[in-house]
Design a protein around this motif. Structure first.
Motif, PDB file in Angstrom:
ATOM      1  N   LYS A 188      11.811  37.279 -32.147  1.00  0.00           N
ATOM      2  CA  LYS A 188      11.155  38.518 -31.716  1.00  0.00           C
ATOM      3  C   LYS A 188       9.792  38.229 -31.094  1.00  0.00           C
ATOM      4  O   LYS A 188       9.340  38.970 -30.212  1.00  0.00           O
ATOM      5  N   LEU A 191       9.232  38.384 -27.356  1.00  0.00           N
ATOM      6  CA  LEU A 191       9.114  39.647 -26.620  1.00  0.00           C
ATOM      7  C   LEU A 191       7.683  39.924 -26.173  1.00  0.00           C
ATOM      8  O   LEU A 191       7.460  40.822 -25.352  1.00  0.00           O
ATOM      9  N   GLN A 199      13.729  40.183 -21.929  1.00  0.00           N
ATOM     10  CA  GLN A 199      13.862  41.221 -22.959  1.00  0.00           C
ATOM     11  C   GLN A 199      15.329  41.443 -23.308  1.00  0.00           C
ATOM     12  O   GLN A 199      15.700  41.546 -24.486  1.00  0.00           O
ATOM     13  N   ARG A 203      16.791  40.641 -26.990  1.00  0.00           N
ATOM     14  CA  ARG A 203      17.328  41.752 -27.785  1.00  0.00           C
ATOM     15  C   ARG A 203      18.789  41.499 -28.168  1.00  0.00           C
ATOM     16  O   ARG A 203      19.225  41.869 -29.257  1.00  0.00           O
ATOM     17  N   SER A 257      10.750  48.905 -34.367  1.00  0.00           N
ATOM     18  CA  SER A 257      10.175  48.933 -33.014  1.00  0.00           C
ATOM     19  C   SER A 257       9.252  50.135 -32.931  1.00  0.00           C
ATOM     20  O   SER A 257       9.585  51.216 -33.412  1.00  0.00           O
ATOM     21  N   TYR A 261       8.932  47.632 -25.615  1.00  0.00           N
ATOM     22  CA  TYR A 261       8.107  46.439 -25.473  1.00  0.00           C
ATOM     23  C   TYR A 261       7.937  46.008 -24.017  1.00  0.00           C
ATOM     24  O   TYR A 261       6.975  45.332 -23.676  1.00  0.00           O
ATOM     25  N   ASP A 262       8.890  46.386 -23.151  1.00  0.00           N
ATOM     26  CA  ASP A 262       8.733  46.032 -21.751  1.00  0.00           C
ATOM     27  C   ASP A 262       7.523  46.731 -21.145  1.00  0.00           C
ATOM     28  O   ASP A 262       6.811  46.164 -20.311  1.00  0.00           O
ATOM     29  N   SER A 265       4.429  44.855 -22.231  1.00  0.00           N
ATOM     30  CA  SER A 265       4.284  43.590 -21.516  1.00  0.00           C
ATOM     31  C   SER A 265       3.715  43.796 -20.124  1.00  0.00           C
ATOM     32  O   SER A 265       3.078  42.906 -19.561  1.00  0.00           O
TER      33      SER A 265
END
Length: 710
Positions: A188, A191, A199, A203, A257, A261-262, A265
């Motif tokens: 993880k 990420l 990603q 995942r 979560s 997360y994208d 980033s």
């Protein structure tokens, strides 16, 4: 100096359960086989060794008393099975009928519990070993004595070793769980940051690892209940129960979560903070692995202080950058901090006083057995399929006069699995492993032509087989093939003569296993996906419901949160079933890989949904109640999720559109509440609820796929 050497050796072995198990099995095989080989009775030695091999392969994690009970049952079952084969050896029809019937019975009895699964697998294995041994024309009924005796002697040695440290099984089970969780955290960490393609890959890996962790949690729970039945609520057992509760808690936080997360980033202005979260997540994984190692070594866990420094640095950076307190960064760092605190308190004696209940199957053995007697039960279909596969193998060997045809049936036992996907993955591993083993074994037997050399090769290969069995099946097959070649060479003086028959039998056995799962009641995954998704949504709804109940509890200690833990486990089990179905779909025939991309999408969406629900649960506090309006919104989202689970598959387009409009209205209410809320905690909760609502809507919008699949 000698004592120091033994201590270092013991610590080296204890660090790896696979290594310790391999040493134990190969040592027992040496003890049983070498004396008879030396005195010129290799058949006796090899038969005892095969009995020990079957005993080791059928051994399951159990309390010492339970293992002794299993050993007695196993020895009797091995004797009956081997005797039955001896009596049926003069009639192929009787042999096929007896093996087919006993296979169905064994598979169904194995479904009662893990202990019986091991016993019945070993029973089938001994039956086939007896068939193979008959080709050497041994004295009548000598195998029904030697094979069970070998298994019994191995069982006594294993039991003696376990009695020296009766908690070793719990150490190993929990260590495996923590090791898998460490891999989850380490994976993880990738990420933060990661592009869209990375990603997706990460995942996918996390979903697979999560399924493994859930399986290991089930194994730990069953073993702790087993020890509890025999030892009661002892002080030592409280420590292991505390470890198990910690593992569950850390898993919930790991699976959480807090934001897409994208999108985090892509925030270049916070790049260093994102990388710092990744570093702290990776360090947390390292610390958990250290905990896993400490369990195996029997030493106290030393908390790595560097983890506190990393988290303190992240908190300082939050203040420096003046990041709003309702930003997901705060939630994520709070989650890391809570996980680190749980690890730090690992040795807190006050936490070990709790003895919460664990879920268990309350059905009797008979009820569990009869529950399988339905065509809808996959285990019954598997039992009949495997029986037909065995009968077909015997028929092929008889009709075409296949040399060493008994190996066809043995190959089918190992290759034929309950699902098409599992079997499909086993076939190339078995065939390639056998080819590699035949080539390597032939070369080594030429280099080691003496009985002493062959015996050493047999023992080394036995060790390697058990060492790799749980790690890499393909490599394990290579070494077990070498074991077979050595055994036959010792018994007949011409082990290389079985090389080509062994290879041919492996191919035929694999082909029969493939045809059985391909033609006999195959259950293609695209047909199962709608039901699996509905089950996953239902379990997610139940999980969210108990989380909301926890938020509404009166502040104060709660005696036991069994209902909460059961709901959480069922949600993760259902998610794992989706992951397994999607993976199996990848190896199914192309024409049955319908909706493959949609299947991936649903698997991904459900795992993300479960992650946000887990985050909502991970941050619940006994001293924090939901704001009245937040509670109302949470209840509305729960009802929407339940409606999605109940109606999405059957609902028509109009009903679907109505529910999508309902979701849009809920998200709008959440956004308005977030603007007016003054409490940071409420805004964070609302953010998670909005993500849960968005993901549920995404699943709802794809429900057309479900109707097509149905």
């Amino acid at each position: 100096m000698l004592q120091s050497f033994f201590l270092r050796t013991r610590e080296y072995l204890s660090q790896d359960p696979d290594r310790l198990n391999a040493i134990r099995v190969s040592s027992v095989i040496a003890l049983l086989a070498v004396p008879f080989i030396v005195i010129g009775k290799p058949f006796f030695g090899v038969s005892l060794a095969l009995g020990a091999l079957a005993g080791a392969l059928s051994e399951t994690d159990d309390h010492p008393k339970g293992r002794f009970e299993a050993l007695i049952i196993k020895t009797v079952a091995f004797f009956v099975a081997s005797t039955g084969v001896e009596l049926a050896q003069f009639s192929s029809v009787l042999m096929a009928a007896g093996l087919g019937l006993s296979t169905v019975i064994c598979i169904l009895i194995g479904g009662i519990s893990e202990r019986y699964r091991g016993i019945t697998f070993g029973t089938l294995l001994v039956s086939l070993y007896t068939m193979i041994g008959l080709t050497n024309n041994p004295p009548m009924f000598i195998q029904p004595v030697l094979l069970p005796l070998g298994a019994f002697i191995y069982g006594l040695v294993s039991l003696w070793q376990l009695r020296r440290n009766q908690w070793r099984m719990l150490d190993e089970q929990l260590s495996r769980g923590f090791s898998s969780l460490a891999v989850y955290f380490t994976t993880k960490a990738g990420l933060f940051p990661a592009d869209a393609e990375d990603q997706r890959k990460i995942r996918n890996s996390l979903a697979v690892i999560n399924q493994q962790i859930v399986t290991q949690l089930d194994g730990c729970r069953a073993l702790i209940n087993n020890y509890r039945d025999y030892d009661g609520e002892s002080k030592v057992l409280r420590f292991y129960l505390h470890c198990f509760m910690l593992l569950q808690s850390l898993h919930e936080r790991a699976a959480s979560s807090h934001q897409r997360y994208d999108s985090l980033s892509n925030e270049q202005v916070h790049r260093e903070l994102v990388e710092g979260i990744g570093a702290a997540t990776g360090q947390l994984g390292t610390a958990i692995q250290q905990l896993a190692d400490s369990l195996l070594r029997g030493k106290a866990f030393k908390y790595p202080i560097v983890l506190d420094w990393l988290i303190a640095g992240l908190k300082t950076e939050l203040q420096k950058q003046h990041i709003p307190t309702d930003h997901p960064f705060h939630f994520m760092i709070t989650n890391l901090s809570a996980s680190a605190t749980a690890l730090y308190n690992m040795e807190d004696d006050r936490l070990r006083q709790m003895m919460p209940q664990l879920a268990r199957d309350s059905r009797s053995a008979w009820q569990r057995f009869t529950a399988q007697l339905s065509w809808e039960n996959g285990r019954l279909r598997y039992a009949i399929r495997l029986a037909i596969c065995f009968v077909a193998g015997i028929a092929v060997a008889e009709i075409f006069d296949v040399a060493k045809g008994e190996w066809i049936v043995l190959t089918s036992l190992f290759v034929c699995q309950p699902s098409y996907g599992e079997t499909r993955r086993r076939i190339p591993q078995r065939i390639l492993g056998t080819i590699s083993g035949v080539i390597a074994g032939s070369v080594l037997l030429q280099l080691l032509p003496t009985d002493a050399g062959k015996t050493v090769l047999l023992l080394v290969s036995s060790y390697a087989f058990f060492y790799w069995l749980r790690r890499d099946y393909h490599i394990a097959v290579i070494f077990v093939t070498i074991v077979v070649l050595c055994a036959f060479d010792l018994m007949t003086g011409n082990g290389t003569a079985v090389m080509l028959p062994r290879l041919l039998d492996t191919i035929i056995g694999s082909l029969l296993a493939f045809l059985s799962v391909r033609l006999l009641w195959p259950e293609w995954q695209y047909k199962r996906l709608p039901g699996l998704l509905r089950e996953a949504l239902t379990m997610n709804s139940a999980y969210l419901r108990v989380i909301l109940d926890e938020y509404r509890h009166t502040p104060g200690p709660v005696a036991d949160d069994l209902e909460y833990r059961v709901a959480r486990r069922k949600a993760h089990r259902a998610d794992g079933a989706l992951v397994v179905a999607w993976r199996d779909m990848q190896v199914e025939p192309k024409k049955y890989q319908k909706f493959g991309e949609d299947a991936y999408r649903f698997t991904h969406l459900n795992h993300a949904l479960l992650s946000f629900i887990s985050a909502f649960g991970a941050h619940k506090s006994k001293h924090l109640e939901l704001d009245a309006e937040v509670d109302s919104l949470a209840q509305a989202i729960l009802q929407f999720l339940e409606a999605t689970a109940e109606r999405s598959i059957e609902a028509g387009g109009g009903k679907q559109q109505e529910m999508i409009e309902q979701s849009r209205s809920l998200r709008q209410r959440i956004n308005e509440k977030m603007k007016t809320s003054e409490q940071d905690e409420s805004r964070q909760q609302l953010l998670l609820l909005r993500n849960i609502c968005e993901l549920t809507t995404a699943i709802m919008e794809k429900s057309e796929f479900l109707q097509m699949a149905v």
